[in-house]
Motif scaffolding. Structure first.
Motif, PDB file in Angstrom:
ATOM      1  N   ARG A 101      45.031  61.059  49.376  1.00  0.00           N
ATOM      2  CA  ARG A 101      44.056  61.946  50.026  1.00  0.00           C
ATOM      3  C   ARG A 101      42.658  61.516  49.608  1.00  0.00           C
ATOM      4  NH1 ARG A 101      42.118  67.435  48.655  1.00  0.00           N
ATOM      5  NH2 ARG A 101      41.529  68.512  50.572  1.00  0.00           N
ATOM      6  N   LEU A 102      41.787  61.377  50.588  1.00  0.00           N
ATOM      7  CA  LEU A 102      40.409  60.963  50.361  1.00  0.00           C
ATOM      8  C   LEU A 102      39.487  62.151  50.585  1.00  0.00           C
ATOM      9  CD1 LEU A 102      38.462  58.555  49.793  1.00  0.00           C
ATOM     10  CD2 LEU A 102      38.341  58.246  52.281  1.00  0.00           C
ATOM     11  N   VAL A 103      38.689  62.473  49.589  1.00  0.00           N
ATOM     12  CA  VAL A 103      37.746  63.592  49.660  1.00  0.00           C
ATOM     13  C   VAL A 103      36.337  63.034  49.520  1.00  0.00           C
ATOM     14  CG1 VAL A 103      37.006  65.764  48.624  1.00  0.00           C
ATOM     15  CG2 VAL A 103      39.441  65.167  48.686  1.00  0.00           C
ATOM     16  N   CYS A 104      35.495  63.322  50.494  1.00  0.00           N
ATOM     17  CA  CYS A 104      34.122  62.810  50.500  1.00  0.00           C
ATOM     18  C   CYS A 104      33.135  63.972  50.511  1.00  0.00           C
ATOM     19  CB  CYS A 104      33.876  61.911  51.715  1.00  0.00           C
ATOM     20  SG  CYS A 104      34.927  60.451  51.785  1.00  0.00           S
ATOM     21  N   GLU A 105      32.080  63.819  49.757  1.00  0.00           N
ATOM     22  CA  GLU A 105      31.033  64.838  49.683  1.00  0.00           C
ATOM     23  C   GLU A 105      29.675  64.154  49.655  1.00  0.00           C
ATOM     24  OE1 GLU A 105      29.731  68.691  46.944  1.00  0.00           O
ATOM     25  OE2 GLU A 105      30.728  66.966  46.022  1.00  0.00           O
ATOM     26  N   VAL A 106      28.808  64.571  50.535  1.00  0.00           N
ATOM     27  CA  VAL A 106      27.439  64.056  50.605  1.00  0.00           C
ATOM     28  C   VAL A 106      26.485  65.203  50.320  1.00  0.00           C
ATOM     29  CG1 VAL A 106      25.688  62.941  52.024  1.00  0.00           C
ATOM     30  CG2 VAL A 106      28.088  62.300  52.286  1.00  0.00           C
ATOM     31  N   ARG A 107      25.612  64.992  49.353  1.00  0.00           N
ATOM     32  CA  ARG A 107      24.611  65.990  49.011  1.00  0.00           C
ATOM     33  C   ARG A 107      23.236  65.340  49.022  1.00  0.00           C
ATOM     34  NH1 ARG A 107      26.418  69.547  43.898  1.00  0.00           N
ATOM     35  NH2 ARG A 107      24.828  70.878  44.824  1.00  0.00           N
ATOM     36  N   VAL A 108      22.278  66.089  49.505  1.00  0.00           N
ATOM     37  CA  VAL A 108      20.897  65.626  49.586  1.00  0.00           C
ATOM     38  C   VAL A 108      20.080  66.378  48.544  1.00  0.00           C
ATOM     39  CG1 VAL A 108      18.891  65.308  51.065  1.00  0.00           C
ATOM     40  CG2 VAL A 108      21.187  65.139  52.037  1.00  0.00           C
ATOM     41  N   ALA A 109      19.382  65.655  47.707  1.00  0.00           N
ATOM     42  CA  ALA A 109      18.585  66.280  46.654  1.00  0.00           C
ATOM     43  C   ALA A 109      17.457  67.113  47.256  1.00  0.00           C
ATOM     44  CB  ALA A 109      18.023  65.214  45.725  1.00  0.00           C
ATOM     45  N   PRO A 110      17.070  68.204  46.585  1.00  0.00           N
ATOM     46  CA  PRO A 110      15.970  69.030  47.125  1.00  0.00           C
ATOM     47  C   PRO A 110      14.660  68.272  47.264  1.00  0.00           C
ATOM     48  CG  PRO A 110      17.167  70.204  45.393  1.00  0.00           C
ATOM     49  CD  PRO A 110      17.664  68.785  45.372  1.00  0.00           C
ATOM     50  N   PHE A 111      14.479  67.243  46.455  1.00  0.00           N
ATOM     51  CA  PHE A 111      13.239  66.470  46.483  1.00  0.00           C
ATOM     52  C   PHE A 111      13.386  65.177  47.279  1.00  0.00           C
ATOM     53  CE2 PHE A 111      15.715  65.858  42.622  1.00  0.00           C
ATOM     54  CZ  PHE A 111      16.024  64.512  42.691  1.00  0.00           C
ATOM     55  N   ARG A 118      13.993  71.564  50.046  1.00  0.00           N
ATOM     56  CA  ARG A 118      15.130  72.472  49.888  1.00  0.00           C
ATOM     57  C   ARG A 118      14.886  73.356  48.680  1.00  0.00           C
ATOM     58  NH1 ARG A 118      20.855  69.787  51.497  1.00  0.00           N
ATOM     59  NH2 ARG A 118      20.208  68.738  53.385  1.00  0.00           N
ATOM     60  N   ALA A 119      15.354  74.594  48.800  1.00  0.00           N
ATOM     61  CA  ALA A 119      15.128  75.546  47.715  1.00  0.00           C
ATOM     62  C   ALA A 119      16.093  75.308  46.560  1.00  0.00           C
ATOM     63  CB  ALA A 119      15.264  76.980  48.228  1.00  0.00           C
ATOM     64  N   ALA A 120      17.321  74.952  46.828  1.00  0.00           N
ATOM     65  CA  ALA A 120      18.316  74.796  45.772  1.00  0.00           C
ATOM     66  C   ALA A 120      19.393  73.833  46.252  1.00  0.00           C
ATOM     67  CB  ALA A 120      18.930  76.150  45.400  1.00  0.00           C
ATOM     68  N   TRP A 121      20.353  73.547  45.352  1.00  0.00           N
ATOM     69  CA  TRP A 121      21.458  72.643  45.668  1.00  0.00           C
ATOM     70  C   TRP A 121      22.545  73.411  46.414  1.00  0.00           C
ATOM     71  CZ3 TRP A 121      21.363  67.438  44.234  1.00  0.00           C
ATOM     72  CH2 TRP A 121      20.307  67.076  43.406  1.00  0.00           C
ATOM     73  N   VAL A 122      22.223  73.887  47.576  1.00  0.00           N
ATOM     74  CA  VAL A 122      23.164  74.658  48.374  1.00  0.00           C
ATOM     75  C   VAL A 122      23.609  73.806  49.558  1.00  0.00           C
ATOM     76  CG1 VAL A 122      23.536  76.747  49.717  1.00  0.00           C
ATOM     77  CG2 VAL A 122      22.059  76.801  47.695  1.00  0.00           C
ATOM     78  N   PRO A 123      24.923  73.534  49.709  1.00  0.00           N
ATOM     79  CA  PRO A 123      25.386  72.733  50.850  1.00  0.00           C
ATOM     80  C   PRO A 123      25.057  73.419  52.175  1.00  0.00           C
ATOM     81  CG  PRO A 123      27.112  72.935  49.181  1.00  0.00           C
ATOM     82  CD  PRO A 123      26.030  73.908  48.806  1.00  0.00           C
ATOM     83  N   THR A 124      24.621  72.650  53.124  1.00  0.00           N
ATOM     84  CA  THR A 124      24.281  73.156  54.450  1.00  0.00           C
ATOM     85  C   THR A 124      25.219  72.550  55.486  1.00  0.00           C
ATOM     86  OG1 THR A 124      22.672  71.379  54.812  1.00  0.00           O
ATOM     87  CG2 THR A 124      21.874  73.402  53.764  1.00  0.00           C
ATOM     88  N   GLY A 125      25.065  73.013  56.722  1.00  0.00           N
ATOM     89  CA  GLY A 125      25.868  72.463  57.797  1.00  0.00           C
ATOM     90  C   GLY A 125      25.610  70.980  58.010  1.00  0.00           C
ATOM     91  N   ALA A 126      24.359  70.548  57.798  1.00  0.00           N
ATOM     92  CA  ALA A 126      24.050  69.129  57.942  1.00  0.00           C
ATOM     93  C   ALA A 126      24.763  68.304  56.883  1.00  0.00           C
ATOM     94  CB  ALA A 126      22.537  68.926  57.858  1.00  0.00           C
ATOM     95  N   ASP A 127      24.856  68.823  55.667  1.00  0.00           N
ATOM     96  CA  ASP A 127      25.576  68.103  54.613  1.00  0.00           C
ATOM     97  C   ASP A 127      27.056  67.960  54.940  1.00  0.00           C
ATOM     98  OD1 ASP A 127      23.207  67.941  53.256  1.00  0.00           O
ATOM     99  OD2 ASP A 127      23.600  69.680  51.984  1.00  0.00           O
ATOM    100  N   ARG A 128      27.638  69.009  55.497  1.00  0.00           N
ATOM    101  CA  ARG A 128      29.055  68.931  55.869  1.00  0.00           C
ATOM    102  C   ARG A 128      29.283  67.940  57.000  1.00  0.00           C
ATOM    103  NH1 ARG A 128      28.711  74.449  54.245  1.00  0.00           N
ATOM    104  NH2 ARG A 128      27.830  75.066  56.250  1.00  0.00           N
ATOM    105  N   GLU A 129      28.334  67.842  57.914  1.00  0.00           N
ATOM    106  CA  GLU A 129      28.453  66.855  58.987  1.00  0.00           C
ATOM    107  C   GLU A 129      28.358  65.438  58.431  1.00  0.00           C
ATOM    108  OE1 GLU A 129      26.253  65.624  63.210  1.00  0.00           O
ATOM    109  OE2 GLU A 129      25.573  67.355  62.050  1.00  0.00           O
ATOM    110  N   LEU A 132      31.655  64.628  56.722  1.00  0.00           N
ATOM    111  CA  LEU A 132      32.721  64.355  57.679  1.00  0.00           C
ATOM    112  C   LEU A 132      32.610  62.943  58.239  1.00  0.00           C
ATOM    113  CD1 LEU A 132      35.146  65.281  59.352  1.00  0.00           C
ATOM    114  CD2 LEU A 132      33.536  66.266  61.005  1.00  0.00           C
ATOM    115  N   PHE A 133      31.397  62.528  58.571  1.00  0.00           N
ATOM    116  CA  PHE A 133      31.222  61.167  59.097  1.00  0.00           C
ATOM    117  C   PHE A 133      31.551  60.134  58.021  1.00  0.00           C
ATOM    118  CE2 PHE A 133      28.608  57.375  59.754  1.00  0.00           C
ATOM    119  CZ  PHE A 133      29.035  56.997  61.016  1.00  0.00           C
ATOM    120  N   LEU A 134      31.186  60.400  56.775  1.00  0.00           N
ATOM    121  CA  LEU A 134      31.509  59.473  55.698  1.00  0.00           C
ATOM    122  C   LEU A 134      33.021  59.348  55.528  1.00  0.00           C
ATOM    123  CD1 LEU A 134      30.542  57.707  53.323  1.00  0.00           C
ATOM    124  CD2 LEU A 134      30.552  59.777  51.914  1.00  0.00           C
ATOM    125  N   TRP A 135      33.721  60.471  55.602  1.00  0.00           N
ATOM    126  CA  TRP A 135      35.184  60.448  55.477  1.00  0.00           C
ATOM    127  C   TRP A 135      35.827  59.673  56.621  1.00  0.00           C
ATOM    128  CZ3 TRP A 135      38.902  62.803  58.688  1.00  0.00           C
ATOM    129  CH2 TRP A 135      40.209  62.773  58.197  1.00  0.00           C
TER     130      TRP A 135
END
Length: 288
Positions: A101-111, A118-129, A132-135
């Motif tokens: 099983r391959l699990v991928c996570e993309v996060r964008v730094a607030p800066f 970004r106000a905080a390290w909160v995943p958004t819909g864009a991060d999930r998209e 998904l493309f990375l996976w």
């Protein structure tokens, strides 16, 4: 009512002086030439990618890691595993997963972006998209059948976004998987393209990707495309596009992205070769 005596009162109506300037043929040719030139010195409608810096094996706590700079875009990736998959991820018979099983996570730094804060390290819909493309781009390259009942975690962090961040994230994640010793069919290389009317901009910067006007006339070609390629197998593993495309523009964009990936592939291959040589144990008794 007091009067501001220091303010110079302008005319009620005014016209821009450029309205009365007659544009010559030389001016039109110069405008066309300037339109083909980009802010960083590259040319439009040419397969011209930004200089890239890649390094593998930076994080000691991860099984594999990679760092890539493409222009002003900076991406860091860490790979953990293979590790035992959780029970809820196994099949109904309880015999275990037939493949890994391959699990991928993309996060964008607030800066990461100088415009979109970004106000905080909160995943958004864009991060999930993006995740998904990375996976989807990596699953065709990873030999998951070699890791039954196991899970491989890929974590990507965008430190600075100066355009084409998703394409750089794909290349960085593939480089980290290879550094971790995960069996791959091929390295996945990403490339992005921005279509702006009758011209295309390969590997666009942040201003070219987001700040170009989207108000175009009906029927004009306009949009963004990100492509993931297996260079040795010459197979496309991922494709994401938005905007207005016709058949001719989309085919031209895919061909340009494929050629851009082929130009980036030798850099990633050389990076992996250097990382392997650094990890090679010293020779004993004069044998190499």
């Amino acid at each position: 009512m007091p009067v501001d005596t220091k303010r110079v009162k302008g005319p009620d109506e005014s016209q821009c002086p450029l309205v009365y300037v007659v544009q010559s043929v030389e001016d039109e040719e110069e405008h066309r030439t300037n339109r083909d030139e980009r802010t960083d010195g590259r040319r439009a409608n040419h397969v011209d990618v930004r200089p890239i810096f890649a390094r593998a094996g930076l994080l000691s706590q991860a099984k594999g890691s990679a760092y890539i700079e493409s222009g002003g875009t900076k991406v860091l990736c860490a790979v953990y595993g293979p590790r035992d998959a959780e029970r809820r991820d196994r099949d109904a018979e309880g015999t275990g997963l037939l493949s890994g099983r391959l699990v991928c996570e993309v996060r964008v730094a607030p800066f990461a972006s100088r415009v979109r804060k970004r106000a905080a390290w909160v995943p958004t819909g864009a991060d999930r998209e993006l995740s998904l493309f990375l996976w989807e781009s990596l699953r065709s390259a990873v030999r998951l059948d070699r890791y039954p009942r196991a899970q491989i975690d890929v974590h990507v962090l965008v430190l600075q976004d100066d355009g084409s961040a998703l394409a750089v994230a794909v290349s960085c994640a593939s480089l980290a998987l290879a550094d971790a010793g995960i069996e791959l069919f091929d390295i996945v290389v990403g490339c992005a393209l921005r279509q702006d009317g009758d011209r295309y901009l390969l590997d666009p910067t942040y201003d070219e990707e987001y700040r170009l006007g989207f108000a175009v006339s009906q029927g004009e070609r306009h949009g963004c495309m990100t492509l993931a390629l297996l260079p040795v197998l010459n197979q496309v593993s991922g494709l994401l596009s938005n905007g207005e495309w016709d058949h001719e523009a989309s085919v031209q964009a895919v061909k340009a992205c494929i050629e851009g990936c082929q130009r980036l592939y030798p850099v990633l291959r050389q990076c992996l070769t250097s990382a392997v040589k650094k990890r090679k144990p010293p020779s004993v008794g004069g044998w190499s």
